[in-house]
Scaffold this motif. Sequence first.
Motif, PDB file in Angstrom:
ATOM      1  N   VAL A  39       0.838  -1.202   0.000  1.00  0.00           N
ATOM      2  CA  VAL A  39       0.000   0.000   0.000  1.00  0.00           C
ATOM      3  C   VAL A  39       0.873   1.253   0.000  1.00  0.00           C
ATOM      4  O   VAL A  39       1.859   1.345   0.737  1.00  0.00           O
ATOM      5  N   GLU A  40       0.499   2.214  -0.833  1.00  0.00           N
ATOM      6  CA  GLU A  40       1.065   3.557  -0.788  1.00  0.00           C
ATOM      7  C   GLU A  40      -0.102   4.537  -0.692  1.00  0.00           C
ATOM      8  O   GLU A  40      -1.239   4.206  -1.039  1.00  0.00           O
ATOM      9  N   GLY A  41       0.171   5.738  -0.192  1.00  0.00           N
ATOM     10  CA  GLY A  41      -0.894   6.706   0.031  1.00  0.00           C
ATOM     11  C   GLY A  41      -0.845   7.879  -0.924  1.00  0.00           C
ATOM     12  O   GLY A  41       0.204   8.236  -1.465  1.00  0.00           O
ATOM     13  N   ILE A  42      -2.011   8.487  -1.130  1.00  0.00           N
ATOM     14  CA  ILE A  42      -2.137   9.730  -1.886  1.00  0.00           C
ATOM     15  C   ILE A  42      -2.913  10.716  -1.025  1.00  0.00           C
ATOM     16  O   ILE A  42      -3.926  10.364  -0.416  1.00  0.00           O
ATOM     17  N   ASN A  43      -2.422  11.947  -0.971  1.00  0.00           N
ATOM     18  CA  ASN A  43      -3.142  13.021  -0.289  1.00  0.00           C
ATOM     19  C   ASN A  43      -3.256  14.189  -1.256  1.00  0.00           C
ATOM     20  O   ASN A  43      -2.268  14.633  -1.835  1.00  0.00           O
ATOM     21  N   PHE A  44      -4.480  14.660  -1.457  1.00  0.00           N
ATOM     22  CA  PHE A  44      -4.719  15.741  -2.400  1.00  0.00           C
ATOM     23  C   PHE A  44      -4.843  17.073  -1.671  1.00  0.00           C
ATOM     24  O   PHE A  44      -5.622  17.197  -0.722  1.00  0.00           O
ATOM     25  N   TYR A  45      -4.109  18.080  -2.141  1.00  0.00           N
ATOM     26  CA  TYR A  45      -4.172  19.418  -1.550  1.00  0.00           C
ATOM     27  C   TYR A  45      -5.149  20.270  -2.348  1.00  0.00           C
ATOM     28  O   TYR A  45      -4.933  20.534  -3.533  1.00  0.00           O
ATOM     29  N   THR A  46      -6.235  20.703  -1.698  1.00  0.00           N
ATOM     30  CA  THR A  46      -7.251  21.529  -2.357  1.00  0.00           C
ATOM     31  C   THR A  46      -7.167  22.995  -1.953  1.00  0.00           C
ATOM     32  O   THR A  46      -7.729  23.850  -2.622  1.00  0.00           O
ATOM     33  N   GLY A  47      -6.496  23.281  -0.827  1.00  0.00           N
ATOM     34  CA  GLY A  47      -6.449  24.634  -0.288  1.00  0.00           C
ATOM     35  C   GLY A  47      -7.431  24.842   0.843  1.00  0.00           C
ATOM     36  O   GLY A  47      -7.336  25.825   1.581  1.00  0.00           O
ATOM     37  N   ARG A  67       0.681  19.299  13.395  1.00  0.00           N
ATOM     38  CA  ARG A  67       1.228  18.331  12.458  1.00  0.00           C
ATOM     39  C   ARG A  67       0.314  18.188  11.242  1.00  0.00           C
ATOM     40  O   ARG A  67      -0.888  18.451  11.303  1.00  0.00           O
ATOM     41  N   ASN A  68       0.898  17.752  10.151  1.00  0.00           N
ATOM     42  CA  ASN A  68       0.123  17.368   8.977  1.00  0.00           C
ATOM     43  C   ASN A  68      -0.307  15.917   9.207  1.00  0.00           C
ATOM     44  O   ASN A  68       0.521  15.007   9.196  1.00  0.00           O
ATOM     45  N   ASN A  69      -1.590  15.711   9.443  1.00  0.00           N
ATOM     46  CA  ASN A  69      -2.055  14.379   9.836  1.00  0.00           C
ATOM     47  C   ASN A  69      -1.924  13.342   8.724  1.00  0.00           C
ATOM     48  O   ASN A  69      -1.825  12.149   9.001  1.00  0.00           O
ATOM     49  N   ALA A  70      -1.935  13.781   7.464  1.00  0.00           N
ATOM     50  CA  ALA A  70      -1.741  12.823   6.374  1.00  0.00           C
ATOM     51  C   ALA A  70      -0.316  12.273   6.413  1.00  0.00           C
ATOM     52  O   ALA A  70      -0.094  11.062   6.309  1.00  0.00           O
ATOM     53  N   LEU A  71       0.657  13.167   6.582  1.00  0.00           N
ATOM     54  CA  LEU A  71       2.049  12.719   6.692  1.00  0.00           C
ATOM     55  C   LEU A  71       2.239  11.859   7.940  1.00  0.00           C
ATOM     56  O   LEU A  71       2.951  10.844   7.912  1.00  0.00           O
TER      57      LEU A  71
END
Length: 357
Positions: A39-47, A67-71
């Motif tokens: 598994v690898e993750g993707i996080n999309f930045y929308t603003g 913290r950035n919770n996705a990271l």
Amino acid sequence: MTDTTTSTEQPQRKAVALISGGLDSLLAAKVVMDQGVHVEGINFYTGFCVEGHTHAIRKKDKEKQKRNNALWSAEQLGIKLHIIDISEEYKDIVYNPKHGYGANLNPCLDCKIFMVNQAQAWAWAEENNFDFIITGEVIGQRPKSQRKETMPIIARESGAEDRLLRPLCAKNLIPTLPEREGWVNREEMYDFSGRSRKPQFELAKKLGFEDYAQPAGGCCFLTDENYSKKLADLWAARGEKRYELDDIMLLKVGRHIRPKKNFKLIVSREEGENNFLRGYKKEFTSIHTVSHGGPLTLLEGSFDKEDIKLAAQIVARYSGGKAAEKVTVEVENFEGSSYVMDVVPMQPHEVKEKWHV
């Protein structure tokens, strides 16, 4: 797709997980990882994400996590996280959601379709030879996008079809390709439903997670009623649905007061916001108090001298001189020229409730 083979005869399957930073996506990825899937993750930045913005700016929030919770989630899982900026492409979803808005200006159903669709996660999965997509969706958790009747819409309109797996509620849905093909064991999936968080908390404990993002429900400002009112006001003032990243950042900060249709004040509430708004002084006319401590204020829109005087009186009302006979303020335009003026602070009852956006 090309399979990545292991030392056994069976190929190791690969899945990409949409990682929001919330508990659900963390659990969904872990459930699939524990079945031997890469598994690898993707996080999309929308603003529009909450994390790292207001908590980092406001002094009163200094004890809250920044913290950035996705990271952080990716670190807890031990997986690679791919962060993709979709802020420009995302604008059309906010302006013109095919399936409409939720309770506020949140285009949740269109958002999920967009993030999974062929132009985003699924295209990435195909390009990088991944077999399927994982999301942390739970039936009934969100009234707009996470209903049993809308989940097939996301799979169909995104192009992912039955390669979209929702491990936390899979047993409540028709078996997907990864389940039918035996890439994952359906019996080790879950049947969560509804808005209760108890099943997720229990699963988190079982899987060994003691620290995770609180509360649940995503990190999007568009689900917030007050933020959505400010965005709607911005669009109404401009006469069109349009925003830039600076606009949506400024909507997250300060008191927004519109005493007239032609202009608005953004009044800082404390030192942290003062410091943040100072970075925009070269783009906006600003007002700050000289004779007393007080907020830095930006003026947005078109305004004349009388409007500036009115704005200065409002600024004085929120300063340390609100009870004084007069307050001296400095007005500085974005080109750097400035002048001072004395004003009588407005009384609290004079700042109309309807002016607050």
